[in-house]
Design an enzyme around this catalytic site. Structure first.
Site, PDB file in Angstrom:
ATOM      1  N   ARG A  43       0.816  -1.323  -0.033  1.00  0.00           N
ATOM      2  CA  ARG A  43       0.027  -0.047  -0.067  1.00  0.00           C
ATOM      3  C   ARG A  43       0.913   1.044   0.056  1.00  0.00           C
ATOM      4  NH1 ARG A  43      -5.034  -0.055   1.036  1.00  0.00           N
ATOM      5  NH2 ARG A  43      -4.939  -2.139   2.111  1.00  0.00           N
ATOM      6  N   GLU A  66       0.257  -7.756  -3.989  1.00  0.00           N
ATOM      7  CA  GLU A  66      -0.969  -7.174  -3.960  1.00  0.00           C
ATOM      8  C   GLU A  66      -0.540  -5.601  -3.972  1.00  0.00           C
ATOM      9  OE1 GLU A  66      -4.462  -5.946  -0.911  1.00  0.00           O
ATOM     10  OE2 GLU A  66      -3.616  -7.818  -0.932  1.00  0.00           O
ATOM     11  N   LYS A 155     -10.468 -13.850   2.786  1.00  0.00           N
ATOM     12  CA  LYS A 155      -9.306 -13.030   3.606  1.00  0.00           C
ATOM     13  C   LYS A 155      -9.866 -12.410   5.041  1.00  0.00           C
ATOM     14  CE  LYS A 155      -8.826  -8.675   2.711  1.00  0.00           C
ATOM     15  NZ  LYS A 155      -8.293  -7.076   2.347  1.00  0.00           N
ATOM     16  N   GLY A 205       1.213  -6.597   5.420  1.00  0.00           N
ATOM     17  CA  GLY A 205       1.379  -5.124   5.150  1.00  0.00           C
ATOM     18  C   GLY A 205       2.336  -4.397   5.370  1.00  0.00           C
ATOM     19  N   SER A 206       2.049  -3.831   6.796  1.00  0.00           N
ATOM     20  CA  SER A 206       3.183  -2.711   7.387  1.00  0.00           C
ATOM     21  C   SER A 206       4.321  -3.281   7.941  1.00  0.00           C
ATOM     22  CB  SER A 206       2.344  -1.951   8.501  1.00  0.00           C
ATOM     23  OG  SER A 206       1.787  -2.522   9.343  1.00  0.00           O
TER      24      SER A 206
END
Length: 237
Positions: A43, A66, A155, A205-206
């Site tokens: 992201r 993604e 998910k 993610g992060s």
């Protein structure tokens, strides 16, 4: 892991023009075999950063990428990633909300469609275009609706809210062939908690990438993640 076909009722699929597309989804698109069933969520990635960051992840062992659509110029980044990735990599978009976005994703060669919600028209069209589909779910109602729509897998998001126990409880009422991934609050530090309930797939993610990180930083985080995964699930051949 490959999954058994899932029969669905025949129905025309929506398109951005409003005209039905005369294709019928008869089978669930299977989740491809992966050495590491880990989806890197990038992201905030910019097109000019894509080659370096995605290259570092692939070199570390990631084969699923993604790029969420609330990133800068996401379809350009996805197109770059698709063109540079070797065969066998699964590249696509996250935060996919509309059938128009599915069409755009298809246009740049994306084969992974991840959404934060269950929109059956979006799932059906993505599946018809040969995409692996992973809608976000939190409740049994959402999970079963996504399964009925032909989603490749689910998910569970945010996994940090449900926890392993919550996911395990919902999983008891789901078709056993669904790929299940934990996303949100998952990192290299808690793979073991999910391993206890049989979860092997994760969206990261992060803990792996934050906007503005260099390729070198991402490479180091990716190495740590792969090492932690191997420690819990065993080194992958």
């Amino acid at each position: 892991m490959p999954m058994k076909p899932f029969a669905m009722a025949s129905q025309p699929l929506p398109t951005p023009s409003g005209q039905p597309e005369e294709r019928t989804v008869m089978h669930r698109i299977p989740f491809p075999p992966m050495k590491y069933p880990l989806i890197a969520i990038l992201r905030g990635l910019k097109p000019e950063e894509t080659q370096g960051v995605v290259g570092a992840l692939i070199e570390a062992g990631f084969t699923a990428i993604e790029i969420p659509l609330n990133s800068p110029d996401p379809f350009r980044s996805i197109e770059i990633a698709v063109k540079m990735a070797p065969a066998g990599c699964l590249i696509g978009a996250g935060t996919v909300l509309t059938i128009e976005q599915v069409e755009q994703l298809d246009g740049v060669g994306g084969k992974l469609m991840v959404s934060p919600n269950v929109e059956t028209d979006v799932i059906a069209l993505a599946a018809a275009r040969g995409m692996v589909t992973m809608p976000g779910v939190l409740t049994p109602t959402e999970a079963l609706a996504a399964a009925h729509a032909g989603a490749t897998g689910l998910k569970f998001f945010p996994a940090s809210v449900l926890g392993p126990a919550g996911i395990a409880a919902i999983r008891t009422v789901l078709p056993p062939d669904l790929e299940i991934a934990a996303v949100g609050g998952v990192s290299d530090t808690n793979f073991g908690d999910y391993a206890k309930i049989g979860i092997k797939s994760f969206g990261l993610g992060s803990s792996l990438y934050k906007a503005g990180m260099s390729a070198a930083e991402v490479a180091e985080r990716a190495r740590v993640t792969i090492k932690a995964y191997d420690a819990v699930y065993g080194a992958r051949a």
